[in-house]
Write a protein that holds these residues in place. Structure first.
Motif, PDB file in Angstrom:
ATOM      1  N   GLU A  20       0.844  -1.194   0.000  1.00 33.35           N
ATOM      2  CA  GLU A  20       0.000   0.000   0.000  1.00 33.35           C
ATOM      3  C   GLU A  20       0.877   1.240   0.000  1.00 33.35           C
ATOM      4  O   GLU A  20       1.780   1.387   0.834  1.00 33.35           O
ATOM      5  CB  GLU A  20      -0.924   0.024   1.224  1.00 33.35           C
ATOM      6  N   LEU A  21       0.622   2.115  -0.948  1.00 30.58           N
ATOM      7  CA  LEU A  21       1.331   3.381  -1.044  1.00 30.58           C
ATOM      8  C   LEU A  21       0.451   4.480  -0.481  1.00 30.58           C
ATOM      9  O   LEU A  21      -0.700   4.621  -0.875  1.00 30.58           O
ATOM     10  CB  LEU A  21       1.663   3.691  -2.507  1.00 30.58           C
ATOM     11  N   GLY A  22       1.005   5.248   0.453  1.00 29.61           N
ATOM     12  CA  GLY A  22       0.291   6.408   0.946  1.00 29.61           C
ATOM     13  C   GLY A  22      -0.348   6.214   2.306  1.00 29.61           C
ATOM     14  O   GLY A  22      -0.178   5.183   2.957  1.00 29.61           O
ATOM     15  N   PRO A  23      -1.113   7.234   2.700  1.00 25.00           N
ATOM     16  CA  PRO A  23      -1.383   8.456   1.946  1.00 25.00           C
ATOM     17  C   PRO A  23      -0.143   9.337   1.812  1.00 25.00           C
ATOM     18  O   PRO A  23       0.608   9.500   2.764  1.00 25.00           O
ATOM     19  CB  PRO A  23      -2.471   9.157   2.763  1.00 25.00           C
ATOM     20  N   VAL A  24       0.036   9.890   0.588  1.00 22.88           N
ATOM     21  CA  VAL A  24       1.187  10.731   0.281  1.00 22.88           C
ATOM     22  C   VAL A  24       0.720  12.163   0.082  1.00 22.88           C
ATOM     23  O   VAL A  24      -0.184  12.425  -0.715  1.00 22.88           O
ATOM     24  CB  VAL A  24       1.922  10.251  -0.988  1.00 22.88           C
ATOM     25  N   ASP A  25       1.336  13.074   0.813  1.00 20.83           N
ATOM     26  CA  ASP A  25       1.153  14.512   0.619  1.00 20.83           C
ATOM     27  C   ASP A  25       2.538  15.102   0.390  1.00 20.83           C
ATOM     28  O   ASP A  25       3.404  15.013   1.258  1.00 20.83           O
ATOM     29  CB  ASP A  25       0.492  15.149   1.842  1.00 20.83           C
ATOM     30  N   LEU A  26       2.731  15.696  -0.778  1.00 19.55           N
ATOM     31  CA  LEU A  26       4.073  16.155  -1.133  1.00 19.55           C
ATOM     32  C   LEU A  26       3.982  17.304  -2.129  1.00 19.55           C
ATOM     33  O   LEU A  26       3.281  17.205  -3.139  1.00 19.55           O
ATOM     34  CB  LEU A  26       4.853  14.987  -1.750  1.00 19.55           C
ATOM     35  N   ASN A  27       4.671  18.398  -1.844  1.00 20.52           N
ATOM     36  CA  ASN A  27       4.772  19.525  -2.761  1.00 20.52           C
ATOM     37  C   ASN A  27       6.216  19.682  -3.204  1.00 20.52           C
ATOM     38  O   ASN A  27       7.115  19.883  -2.365  1.00 20.52           O
ATOM     39  CB  ASN A  27       4.287  20.816  -2.095  1.00 20.52           C
ATOM     40  N   ILE A  28       6.457  19.571  -4.502  1.00 17.59           N
ATOM     41  CA  ILE A  28       7.808  19.637  -5.058  1.00 17.59           C
ATOM     42  C   ILE A  28       7.973  20.974  -5.767  1.00 17.59           C
ATOM     43  O   ILE A  28       7.198  21.310  -6.667  1.00 17.59           O
ATOM     44  CB  ILE A  28       8.041  18.468  -6.025  1.00 17.59           C
ATOM     45  N   LYS A  30       9.155  24.184  -8.050  1.00 16.12           N
ATOM     46  CA  LYS A  30       9.585  24.401  -9.432  1.00 16.12           C
ATOM     47  C   LYS A  30      10.968  25.041  -9.455  1.00 16.12           C
ATOM     48  O   LYS A  30      11.311  25.859  -8.615  1.00 16.12           O
ATOM     49  CB  LYS A  30       8.579  25.314 -10.138  1.00 16.12           C
ATOM     50  N   GLY A  31      11.770  24.619 -10.437  1.00 20.92           N
ATOM     51  CA  GLY A  31      13.078  25.230 -10.628  1.00 20.92           C
ATOM     52  C   GLY A  31      14.208  24.574  -9.870  1.00 20.92           C
ATOM     53  O   GLY A  31      15.325  25.106  -9.835  1.00 20.92           O
ATOM     54  N   TYR A  32      13.936  23.408  -9.277  1.00 27.04           N
ATOM     55  CA  TYR A  32      14.945  22.726  -8.464  1.00 27.04           C
ATOM     56  C   TYR A  32      14.988  21.240  -8.817  1.00 27.04           C
ATOM     57  O   TYR A  32      14.108  20.722  -9.498  1.00 27.04           O
ATOM     58  CB  TYR A  32      14.626  22.875  -6.970  1.00 27.04           C
ATOM     59  N   VAL A  33      16.018  20.559  -8.297  1.00 22.64           N
ATOM     60  CA  VAL A  33      16.121  19.115  -8.418  1.00 22.64           C
ATOM     61  C   VAL A  33      15.706  18.506  -7.082  1.00 22.64           C
ATOM     62  O   VAL A  33      16.289  18.818  -6.043  1.00 22.64           O
ATOM     63  CB  VAL A  33      17.560  18.665  -8.753  1.00 22.64           C
ATOM     64  N   THR A  34      14.693  17.654  -7.132  1.00 25.83           N
ATOM     65  CA  THR A  34      14.242  16.951  -5.928  1.00 25.83           C
ATOM     66  C   THR A  34      14.489  15.469  -6.113  1.00 25.83           C
ATOM     67  O   THR A  34      14.084  14.877  -7.116  1.00 25.83           O
ATOM     68  CB  THR A  34      12.748  17.200  -5.668  1.00 25.83           C
ATOM     69  N   ALA A  35      15.176  14.872  -5.157  1.00 26.88           N
ATOM     70  CA  ALA A  35      15.457  13.437  -5.187  1.00 26.88           C
ATOM     71  C   ALA A  35      14.508  12.717  -4.246  1.00 26.88           C
ATOM     72  O   ALA A  35      14.334  13.125  -3.097  1.00 26.88           O
ATOM     73  CB  ALA A  35      16.898  13.168  -4.776  1.00 26.88           C
ATOM     74  N   ILE A  36      13.892  11.659  -4.754  1.00 28.42           N
ATOM     75  CA  ILE A  36      13.069  10.776  -3.927  1.00 28.42           C
ATOM     76  C   ILE A  36      13.938   9.572  -3.588  1.00 28.42           C
ATOM     77  O   ILE A  36      14.332   8.814  -4.464  1.00 28.42           O
ATOM     78  CB  ILE A  36      11.787  10.369  -4.659  1.00 28.42           C
ATOM     79  N   VAL A  37      14.252   9.434  -2.319  1.00 27.47           N
ATOM     80  CA  VAL A  37      15.247   8.464  -1.868  1.00 27.47           C
ATOM     81  C   VAL A  37      14.593   7.464  -0.931  1.00 27.47           C
ATOM     82  O   VAL A  37      13.828   7.840  -0.037  1.00 27.47           O
ATOM     83  CB  VAL A  37      16.404   9.179  -1.144  1.00 27.47           C
ATOM     84  N   GLY A  38      14.894   6.198  -1.149  1.00 30.26           N
ATOM     85  CA  GLY A  38      14.360   5.174  -0.270  1.00 30.26           C
ATOM     86  C   GLY A  38      14.837   3.797  -0.674  1.00 30.26           C
ATOM     87  O   GLY A  38      15.373   3.614  -1.775  1.00 30.26           O
ATOM     88  N   PRO A  39      14.637   2.804   0.185  1.00 29.56           N
ATOM     89  CA  PRO A  39      15.060   1.434  -0.124  1.00 29.56           C
ATOM     90  C   PRO A  39      14.283   0.873  -1.319  1.00 29.56           C
ATOM     91  O   PRO A  39      13.212   1.385  -1.690  1.00 29.56           O
ATOM     92  CB  PRO A  39      14.717   0.652   1.155  1.00 29.56           C
ATOM     93  N   ASN A  40      14.798  -0.185  -1.926  1.00 34.08           N
ATOM     94  CA  ASN A  40      14.060  -0.887  -2.974  1.00 34.08           C
ATOM     95  C   ASN A  40      12.724  -1.370  -2.421  1.00 34.08           C
ATOM     96  O   ASN A  40      12.638  -1.853  -1.291  1.00 34.08           O
ATOM     97  CB  ASN A  40      14.864  -2.083  -3.487  1.00 34.08           C
ATOM     98  N   GLY A  41      11.684  -1.227  -3.220  1.00 32.80           N
ATOM     99  CA  GLY A  41      10.368  -1.664  -2.789  1.00 32.80           C
ATOM    100  C   GLY A  41       9.639  -0.687  -1.891  1.00 32.80           C
ATOM    101  O   GLY A  41       8.608  -1.026  -1.307  1.00 32.80           O
ATOM    102  N   SER A  42      10.158   0.549  -1.793  1.00 31.30           N
ATOM    103  CA  SER A  42       9.537   1.527  -0.901  1.00 31.30           C
ATOM    104  C   SER A  42       8.385   2.278  -1.558  1.00 31.30           C
ATOM    105  O   SER A  42       7.649   2.993  -0.879  1.00 31.30           O
ATOM    106  CB  SER A  42      10.578   2.525  -0.399  1.00 31.30           C
ATOM    107  N   GLY A  43       8.226   2.136  -2.887  1.00 34.94           N
ATOM    108  CA  GLY A  43       7.112   2.780  -3.567  1.00 34.94           C
ATOM    109  C   GLY A  43       7.509   3.899  -4.511  1.00 34.94           C
ATOM    110  O   GLY A  43       6.643   4.594  -5.043  1.00 34.94           O
ATOM    111  N   LYS A  44       8.798   4.062  -4.777  1.00 38.21           N
ATOM    112  CA  LYS A  44       9.257   5.174  -5.621  1.00 38.21           C
ATOM    113  C   LYS A  44       8.719   5.056  -7.049  1.00 38.21           C
ATOM    114  O   LYS A  44       8.171   6.014  -7.603  1.00 38.21           O
ATOM    115  CB  LYS A  44      10.782   5.233  -5.638  1.00 38.21           C
TER     116      LYS A  44
END
Length: 300
Positions: A20-28, A30-44
């Protein structure tokens, strides 16, 4: 000054039989590099597919570049986006690179053939080869060139350096830095390569077990998370009251090893408590991720 949002995710949930993924609340921003980091199988990768409308959520929604992502194919939005998935598409194996680019370019009014050729040259990719005959690294470089060729406003990269050798990796880092020079483009990338995150990211969102553990400005994060060696003078201090407390272990004698995510405030607290700060060091990104993950699992 208010920062514009490139990706807005609100209450996003996707339920599957074993995940199950979430609930996800995320604001990324504009104009930047955002990395989503996590273990394998974390939902990326699941999160990327939901952002693009390639999968449907059970609840919640996503806005990309101010437009709502829905199940239907929205060509006007997708022409503003570049995407490199984690895995290559097997059914394209019989196509040559040239054949795929000829098909793809017709969907993008902003396609820049000169820029595309420059990227192929810099990455040393032979587009005459069939995709199935390319090495994993060459195919990765080809897909990245294809995704960047129309100068997208938003570039989504799922494990972009997978299969790249060190020289190609450095070329990719340089190409992405140049891509961001205009200041109005956004990259969101999923990565488990810590040096890649350190070199590219402005912001980091940590993900584990389908949950977003937090989003941080990278430099502030690395400054705030520290391991401190503290001489408590033989006293037992209320360590859990220390700002940003994460963990505490006896290091030997009267010295404790303490981890905090609020280093500046923690130092002030220690001084007020009459404890001596013997030494300190900043945590590496992988140590921070491990710490956040273990807290999420209730290890501490």
């Amino acid at each position: 000054m208010t920062t514009e949002t490139a990706v807005a995710i609100e209450g996003l949930v996707q339920r599957r039989a074993h995940f199950e993924l979430g609930p996800v609340d995320l604001n990324i921003p504009k104009g930047y590099v955002t990395a989503i980091v996590g273990p394998n199988g974390s939902g990326k990768s699941s999160l990327f597919r939901l952002m693009l409308g390639l999968a449907r959520p059970d609840s919640g929604g996503v806005r990309l570049l101010g437009e709502q992502v829905r199940g239907e194919d929205r060509v006007s939005l997708k022409t503003r986006i570049g995407y490199v998935p984690e895995e290559a598409i097997d059914i394209e194996d019989r196509l040559s690179g040239e054949a795929k680019s000829a098909f793809v370019r017709q969907w993008y009014p902003g396609w820049d053939v000169n820029y595309y050729r420059e990227l192929l040259r810099r990455f040393e990719v032979d587009p005459a080869l069939k995709l199935g005959k390319m090495s994993k690294g060459m195919r990765r470089k080809f897909e990245l060139s294809l995704a960047m060729a129309h100068h997208p406003e938003l570039l989504l990269l799922d494990e972009p350096s997978s299969g790249l050798d060190p020289i190609a990796w450095k070329t990719m880092i340089d190409a992405l830095h140049r891509f961001m020079e205009r200041g109005d483009r956004t990259i969101v990338m999923a990565s488990h390569i810590i040096d890649e995150v350190r070199r590219l990211a402005d912001y980091i969102a940590f993900v584990a077990q389908g949950k977003v553990l937090g989003m941080y400005e990278k430099d502030a994060l690395l400054e705030a998370w520290q391991t401190m060696y503290v001489d408590a003078g033989g006293r037992t201090l209320p360590w859990k009251e220390m700002p940003g407390y994460r963990s505490c272990d006896l290091a030997g004698g009267t010295t404790y090893k303490v981890v905090t995510e609020q280093a500046f405030e923690a130092e002030q607290w220690l001084a007020a408590a009459g404890a001596v700060l013997v030494s300190k060091r900043k945590l590496e990104l992988d140590d921070i991720l491990l710490n956040l993950t273990e807290h999420a699992r209730g290890v501490y």
